[in-house]
Design a protein around this motif. Structure first.
Motif, PDB file in Angstrom:
ATOM      1  N   MET A   1      32.955  37.059  42.103  1.00  0.00           N
ATOM      2  CA  MET A   1      34.224  37.553  41.619  1.00  0.00           C
ATOM      3  C   MET A   1      34.902  38.441  42.658  1.00  0.00           C
ATOM      4  O   MET A   1      36.104  38.346  42.856  1.00  0.00           O
ATOM      5  CB  MET A   1      34.027  38.331  40.322  1.00  0.00           C
ATOM      6  CG  MET A   1      33.636  37.472  39.143  1.00  0.00           C
ATOM      7  SD  MET A   1      33.473  38.418  37.604  1.00  0.00           S
ATOM      8  CE  MET A   1      31.962  39.285  37.913  1.00  0.00           C
ATOM      9  N   VAL A   2      34.118  39.279  43.287  1.00  0.00           N
ATOM     10  CA  VAL A   2      34.700  40.173  44.282  1.00  0.00           C
ATOM     11  C   VAL A   2      35.147  39.377  45.509  1.00  0.00           C
ATOM     12  O   VAL A   2      36.205  39.634  46.067  1.00  0.00           O
ATOM     13  CB  VAL A   2      33.712  41.293  44.669  1.00  0.00           C
ATOM     14  CG1 VAL A   2      34.249  42.145  45.794  1.00  0.00           C
ATOM     15  CG2 VAL A   2      33.401  42.154  43.446  1.00  0.00           C
ATOM     16  N   ALA A   3      34.368  38.384  45.903  1.00  0.00           N
ATOM     17  CA  ALA A   3      34.763  37.536  47.039  1.00  0.00           C
ATOM     18  C   ALA A   3      36.064  36.806  46.733  1.00  0.00           C
ATOM     19  O   ALA A   3      36.933  36.678  47.604  1.00  0.00           O
ATOM     20  CB  ALA A   3      33.657  36.541  47.364  1.00  0.00           C
ATOM     21  N   ASN A   4      36.225  36.339  45.519  1.00  0.00           N
ATOM     22  CA  ASN A   4      37.461  35.668  45.121  1.00  0.00           C
ATOM     23  C   ASN A   4      38.640  36.643  45.200  1.00  0.00           C
ATOM     24  O   ASN A   4      39.716  36.293  45.675  1.00  0.00           O
ATOM     25  CB  ASN A   4      37.341  35.110  43.709  1.00  0.00           C
ATOM     26  CG  ASN A   4      38.619  34.447  43.260  1.00  0.00           C
ATOM     27  OD1 ASN A   4      39.036  33.444  43.817  1.00  0.00           O
ATOM     28  ND2 ASN A   4      39.274  35.035  42.275  1.00  0.00           N
ATOM     29  N   ALA A   5      38.445  37.860  44.748  1.00  0.00           N
ATOM     30  CA  ALA A   5      39.507  38.862  44.815  1.00  0.00           C
ATOM     31  C   ALA A   5      39.876  39.148  46.269  1.00  0.00           C
ATOM     32  O   ALA A   5      41.053  39.245  46.618  1.00  0.00           O
ATOM     33  CB  ALA A   5      39.061  40.144  44.110  1.00  0.00           C
ATOM     34  N   TRP A   6      38.890  39.270  47.117  1.00  0.00           N
ATOM     35  CA  TRP A   6      39.121  39.499  48.548  1.00  0.00           C
ATOM     36  C   TRP A   6      39.933  38.345  49.136  1.00  0.00           C
ATOM     37  O   TRP A   6      40.906  38.553  49.865  1.00  0.00           O
ATOM     38  CB  TRP A   6      37.787  39.642  49.263  1.00  0.00           C
ATOM     39  CG  TRP A   6      37.904  39.799  50.745  1.00  0.00           C
ATOM     40  CD1 TRP A   6      37.762  38.817  51.683  1.00  0.00           C
ATOM     41  CD2 TRP A   6      38.184  40.992  51.472  1.00  0.00           C
ATOM     42  NE1 TRP A   6      37.929  39.326  52.934  1.00  0.00           N
ATOM     43  CE2 TRP A   6      38.193  40.669  52.841  1.00  0.00           C
ATOM     44  CE3 TRP A   6      38.431  42.317  51.091  1.00  0.00           C
ATOM     45  CZ2 TRP A   6      38.438  41.617  53.825  1.00  0.00           C
ATOM     46  CZ3 TRP A   6      38.660  43.249  52.089  1.00  0.00           C
ATOM     47  CH2 TRP A   6      38.670  42.896  53.427  1.00  0.00           C
ATOM     48  N   ASP A   7      39.540  37.121  48.830  1.00  0.00           N
ATOM     49  CA  ASP A   7      40.242  35.935  49.333  1.00  0.00           C
ATOM     50  C   ASP A   7      41.685  35.871  48.831  1.00  0.00           C
ATOM     51  O   ASP A   7      42.528  35.242  49.450  1.00  0.00           O
ATOM     52  CB  ASP A   7      39.512  34.652  48.919  1.00  0.00           C
ATOM     53  CG  ASP A   7      38.203  34.456  49.669  1.00  0.00           C
ATOM     54  OD1 ASP A   7      37.987  35.140  50.684  1.00  0.00           O
ATOM     55  OD2 ASP A   7      37.410  33.618  49.233  1.00  0.00           O
ATOM     56  N   ALA A   8      41.962  36.518  47.711  1.00  0.00           N
ATOM     57  CA  ALA A   8      43.308  36.509  47.131  1.00  0.00           C
ATOM     58  C   ALA A   8      44.139  37.697  47.595  1.00  0.00           C
ATOM     59  O   ALA A   8      45.234  37.925  47.091  1.00  0.00           O
ATOM     60  CB  ALA A   8      43.214  36.501  45.605  1.00  0.00           C
ATOM     61  N   GLY A   9      43.613  38.482  48.533  1.00  0.00           N
ATOM     62  CA  GLY A   9      44.367  39.603  49.072  1.00  0.00           C
ATOM     63  C   GLY A   9      44.364  40.845  48.215  1.00  0.00           C
ATOM     64  O   GLY A   9      45.206  41.722  48.376  1.00  0.00           O
ATOM     65  N   ALA A  10      43.409  40.949  47.310  1.00  0.00           N
ATOM     66  CA  ALA A  10      43.364  42.103  46.403  1.00  0.00           C
ATOM     67  C   ALA A  10      43.035  43.382  47.162  1.00  0.00           C
ATOM     68  O   ALA A  10      42.231  43.386  48.085  1.00  0.00           O
ATOM     69  CB  ALA A  10      42.330  41.874  45.310  1.00  0.00           C
ATOM     70  N   THR A  11      43.685  44.469  46.739  1.00  0.00           N
ATOM     71  CA  THR A  11      43.362  45.789  47.263  1.00  0.00           C
ATOM     72  C   THR A  11      42.653  46.629  46.211  1.00  0.00           C
ATOM     73  O   THR A  11      42.155  47.701  46.519  1.00  0.00           O
ATOM     74  CB  THR A  11      44.641  46.519  47.729  1.00  0.00           C
ATOM     75  OG1 THR A  11      45.548  46.623  46.630  1.00  0.00           O
ATOM     76  CG2 THR A  11      45.301  45.769  48.886  1.00  0.00           C
ATOM     77  N   GLN A  12      42.631  46.137  44.971  1.00  0.00           N
ATOM     78  CA  GLN A  12      41.934  46.820  43.892  1.00  0.00           C
ATOM     79  C   GLN A  12      41.173  45.789  43.057  1.00  0.00           C
ATOM     80  O   GLN A  12      41.717  44.737  42.732  1.00  0.00           O
ATOM     81  CB  GLN A  12      42.905  47.547  42.972  1.00  0.00           C
ATOM     82  CG  GLN A  12      43.653  48.663  43.640  1.00  0.00           C
ATOM     83  CD  GLN A  12      44.632  49.341  42.683  1.00  0.00           C
ATOM     84  OE1 GLN A  12      44.909  48.844  41.599  1.00  0.00           O
ATOM     85  NE2 GLN A  12      45.136  50.485  43.093  1.00  0.00           N
ATOM     86  N   VAL A  13      39.930  46.114  42.722  1.00  0.00           N
ATOM     87  CA  VAL A  13      39.113  45.258  41.858  1.00  0.00           C
ATOM     88  C   VAL A  13      38.486  46.164  40.806  1.00  0.00           C
ATOM     89  O   VAL A  13      37.947  47.224  41.130  1.00  0.00           O
ATOM     90  CB  VAL A  13      37.998  44.539  42.652  1.00  0.00           C
ATOM     91  CG1 VAL A  13      37.125  43.715  41.722  1.00  0.00           C
ATOM     92  CG2 VAL A  13      38.584  43.661  43.746  1.00  0.00           C
ATOM     93  N   LYS A  14      38.577  45.755  39.553  1.00  0.00           N
ATOM     94  CA  LYS A  14      37.953  46.500  38.458  1.00  0.00           C
ATOM     95  C   LYS A  14      36.982  45.571  37.746  1.00  0.00           C
ATOM     96  O   LYS A  14      37.343  44.457  37.389  1.00  0.00           O
ATOM     97  CB  LYS A  14      39.009  46.998  37.470  1.00  0.00           C
ATOM     98  CG  LYS A  14      39.962  48.004  38.060  1.00  0.00           C
ATOM     99  CD  LYS A  14      40.991  48.424  37.034  1.00  0.00           C
ATOM    100  CE  LYS A  14      41.995  49.366  37.670  1.00  0.00           C
ATOM    101  NZ  LYS A  14      43.035  49.758  36.713  1.00  0.00           N
ATOM    102  N   ILE A  15      35.766  46.044  37.542  1.00  0.00           N
ATOM    103  CA  ILE A  15      34.755  45.274  36.820  1.00  0.00           C
ATOM    104  C   ILE A  15      34.236  46.137  35.678  1.00  0.00           C
ATOM    105  O   ILE A  15      33.733  47.238  35.912  1.00  0.00           O
ATOM    106  CB  ILE A  15      33.603  44.843  37.740  1.00  0.00           C
ATOM    107  CG1 ILE A  15      34.138  43.966  38.870  1.00  0.00           C
ATOM    108  CG2 ILE A  15      32.532  44.098  36.936  1.00  0.00           C
ATOM    109  CD1 ILE A  15      33.121  43.601  39.914  1.00  0.00           C
ATOM    110  N   LEU A  16      34.412  45.654  34.472  1.00  0.00           N
ATOM    111  CA  LEU A  16      33.951  46.355  33.277  1.00  0.00           C
ATOM    112  C   LEU A  16      32.669  45.682  32.802  1.00  0.00           C
ATOM    113  O   LEU A  16      32.682  44.509  32.420  1.00  0.00           O
ATOM    114  CB  LEU A  16      35.010  46.311  32.175  1.00  0.00           C
ATOM    115  CG  LEU A  16      34.603  46.888  30.827  1.00  0.00           C
ATOM    116  CD1 LEU A  16      34.306  48.382  30.954  1.00  0.00           C
ATOM    117  CD2 LEU A  16      35.679  46.658  29.804  1.00  0.00           C
ATOM    118  N   ILE A  17      31.582  46.426  32.866  1.00  0.00           N
ATOM    119  CA  ILE A  17      30.289  45.919  32.403  1.00  0.00           C
ATOM    120  C   ILE A  17      29.992  46.596  31.071  1.00  0.00           C
ATOM    121  O   ILE A  17      29.776  47.814  31.021  1.00  0.00           O
ATOM    122  CB  ILE A  17      29.174  46.208  33.420  1.00  0.00           C
ATOM    123  CG1 ILE A  17      29.534  45.565  34.772  1.00  0.00           C
ATOM    124  CG2 ILE A  17      27.826  45.702  32.908  1.00  0.00           C
ATOM    125  CD1 ILE A  17      28.624  45.940  35.906  1.00  0.00           C
TER     126      ILE A  17
END
Length: 63
Positions: A1-17
């Motif tokens: 999921m984080v790799a996908n966000a990086w590939d999409a140019g994301a500067t913020q990622v939030k993961i709710l566990i």
């Protein structure tokens, strides 16, 4: 999921566990996102090879 966000140019990622086993894990980011076709081709594939399918350089859509 984080790799996908990086590939999409994301500067913020939030993961709710969640604490409860039966609740949903939620991931969100501010990247450019995927079209429906892209999502269907790439999601739930542990062996998706971005370099093979998209090349070395990724173009970020502004949108």
């Amino acid at each position: 999921m984080v790799a996908n966000a990086w590939d999409a140019g994301a500067t913020q990622v939030k993961i709710l566990i969640p604490e409860d086993y039966h609740k949903k894990l939620i991931a969100s980011d501010n990247g450019s996102g995927l079209s429906k076709d892209q999502f269907e081709q790439r999601s739930m594939k542990l062996d998706y090879n971005r370099l093979k399918h998209q090349g070395k350089n990724v173009l970020f859509c502004q949108g």
